[in-house]
Design a protein around this motif. Structure first.
Motif, short mmCIF file in Angstrom:
data_model
loop_
_atom_site.label_atom_id
_atom_site.label_comp_id
_atom_site.label_asym_id
_atom_site.label_seq_id
_atom_site.Cartn_x
_atom_site.Cartn_y
_atom_site.Cartn_z
N MET A 197 0.84 -1.18 0.00
CA MET A 197 0.00 0.00 0.00
C MET A 197 0.88 1.24 0.00
SD MET A 197 -2.92 0.85 2.75
CE MET A 197 -3.25 2.51 3.20
N ALA A 198 0.65 2.15 -0.91
CA ALA A 198 1.45 3.37 -1.02
C ALA A 198 1.09 4.32 0.11
CB ALA A 198 1.20 4.04 -2.36
N THR A 199 2.10 4.96 0.63
CA THR A 199 1.90 5.98 1.64
C THR A 199 2.52 7.25 1.12
OG1 THR A 199 2.04 4.35 3.39
CG2 THR A 199 2.35 6.63 4.02
N SER A 200 1.71 8.28 1.04
CA SER A 200 2.21 9.57 0.59
C SER A 200 2.35 10.47 1.81
CB SER A 200 1.24 10.19 -0.41
OG SER A 200 1.73 11.41 -0.88
N THR A 201 3.48 11.15 1.92
CA THR A 201 3.67 12.07 3.03
C THR A 201 2.96 13.37 2.72
OG1 THR A 201 5.65 13.04 2.09
CG2 THR A 201 5.95 11.07 3.47
N GLY A 202 2.96 14.29 3.67
CA GLY A 202 2.34 15.59 3.47
C GLY A 202 2.96 16.35 2.31
N SER A 203 4.20 16.03 1.96
CA SER A 203 4.88 16.73 0.88
C SER A 203 4.68 16.04 -0.47
CB SER A 203 6.37 16.84 1.19
OG SER A 203 6.94 15.56 1.19
N GLY A 204 3.94 14.93 -0.52
CA GLY A 204 3.69 14.24 -1.77
C GLY A 204 4.69 13.15 -2.10
N PHE A 205 5.58 12.81 -1.18
CA PHE A 205 6.57 11.75 -1.38
C PHE A 205 5.88 10.41 -1.23
CE2 PHE A 205 9.99 8.92 0.00
CZ PHE A 205 10.98 9.22 -0.93
N ASP A 206 6.09 9.49 -2.17
CA ASP A 206 5.43 8.19 -2.16
C ASP A 206 6.40 7.11 -1.67
OD1 ASP A 206 3.88 5.95 -2.60
OD2 ASP A 206 3.79 6.19 -4.77
N THR A 207 6.15 6.57 -0.50
CA THR A 207 7.05 5.58 0.06
C THR A 207 7.02 4.26 -0.71
OG1 THR A 207 5.38 4.87 1.68
CG2 THR A 207 6.96 6.57 2.38
N GLU A 208 5.93 3.96 -1.40
CA GLU A 208 5.89 2.74 -2.21
C GLU A 208 6.82 2.86 -3.41
OE1 GLU A 208 5.31 -1.10 -3.14
OE2 GLU A 208 4.73 -0.09 -1.29
N VAL A 247 24.40 -6.64 4.61
CA VAL A 247 24.55 -5.23 4.93
C VAL A 247 23.21 -4.76 5.48
CG1 VAL A 247 25.11 -2.92 4.07
CG2 VAL A 247 26.14 -4.94 2.98
N LEU A 248 23.25 -3.97 6.55
CA LEU A 248 22.04 -3.36 7.09
C LEU A 248 22.25 -1.85 7.09
CD1 LEU A 248 19.27 -3.67 8.45
CD2 LEU A 248 20.47 -3.71 10.64
N ALA A 249 21.29 -1.12 6.56
CA ALA A 249 21.38 0.34 6.50
C ALA A 249 20.11 0.96 7.07
CB ALA A 249 21.60 0.79 5.07
N GLU A 250 20.29 1.99 7.83
CA GLU A 250 19.19 2.78 8.39
C GLU A 250 19.32 4.19 7.83
OE1 GLU A 250 16.85 1.56 10.53
OE2 GLU A 250 17.81 -0.40 10.53
N SER A 251 18.24 4.72 7.28
CA SER A 251 18.28 6.06 6.68
C SER A 251 17.19 6.95 7.24
CB SER A 251 18.10 5.98 5.16
OG SER A 251 19.23 5.45 4.54
N MET A 252 17.54 8.23 7.38
CA MET A 252 16.59 9.28 7.73
C MET A 252 16.62 10.29 6.60
SD MET A 252 14.34 10.75 9.61
CE MET A 252 14.35 10.11 11.26
N LEU A 253 15.45 10.59 6.05
CA LEU A 253 15.33 11.51 4.93
C LEU A 253 14.59 12.78 5.36
CD1 LEU A 253 13.88 8.99 2.30
CD2 LEU A 253 16.29 9.40 2.85
N SER A 254 15.02 13.90 4.81
CA SER A 254 14.29 15.16 4.92
C SER A 254 13.81 15.51 3.53
CB SER A 254 15.18 16.28 5.46
OG SER A 254 15.56 16.01 6.79
N LEU A 255 12.58 15.97 3.42
CA LEU A 255 11.95 16.23 2.13
C LEU A 255 11.64 17.71 1.95
CD1 LEU A 255 9.28 13.38 2.35
CD2 LEU A 255 11.57 13.24 1.31
N ARG A 256 11.63 18.12 0.68
CA ARG A 256 11.16 19.46 0.31
C ARG A 256 10.45 19.30 -1.03
NH1 ARG A 256 15.92 22.36 -0.55
NH2 ARG A 256 15.77 21.80 -2.75
N ASP A 257 9.22 19.74 -1.08
CA ASP A 257 8.42 19.66 -2.31
C ASP A 257 8.39 18.25 -2.89
OD1 ASP A 257 7.96 22.44 -2.14
OD2 ASP A 257 9.81 22.87 -3.26
N GLY A 258 8.31 17.24 -2.02
CA GLY A 258 8.19 15.86 -2.45
C GLY A 258 9.49 15.21 -2.91
#
Length: 121
Positions: free
Chosen positions: A1-12, A97-108
């Motif tokens: 199921m796609a999840t869109s953030t408030g900025s329009g970024f689609d996690t799917e 390999v295991l990776a953990e990421s934190m993203l900051s968004l602007r305008d999607g």
């Protein structure tokens, strides 16, 4: 199921690009002025590897996507202009390999990413 953030970024879309892996889709998720900071055994917090701009990020994804390995997004949480996700990877010889990421968004688009990764040794 796609999840869109408030900025329009689609996690799917992110999941499909990571697990593909799809170099073109991954690069398209980043803003022109994006920055990725990578911390691991070789590039520790006081001296992380830093990639500036979409061109450097594209070079990294080109190299990464050319490797024979599998990628799986384990978890993803999105809230407003921030996304966090876990990625596990495996090479044919069994190295993980295991990776953990934190993203900051602007305008999607991703403008900042901090990735902490650990490899089997």
């Amino acid at each position: 199921m796609a999840t869109s953030t408030g900025s329009g970024f689609d996690t799917e879309t992110l999941r499909q690009a990571v697990e593909g892996p799809s170099e073109e889709i991954l690069v398209s998720l980043y803003a022109d002025d994006a920055e990725i900071r990578i911390v691991d055994r070789n590039t520790q917090p006081s001296h992380p590897m830093v990639l500036h701009g979409r061109a450097e990020i594209a070079d990294m994804f080109h190299e990464l996507c050319s490797r024979e390995m599998t990628h799986k997004m384990e978890h993803c949480v999105a809230q407003g202009d921030h996304v966090a996700f876990s990625e596990s990877c495996r090479y044919p010889d069994g190295v993980r390999v295991l990776a953990e990421s934190m993203l900051s968004l602007r305008d999607g688009k991703i403008v900042e990413q901090t990735m902490v990764q650990a490899w089997d040794e």
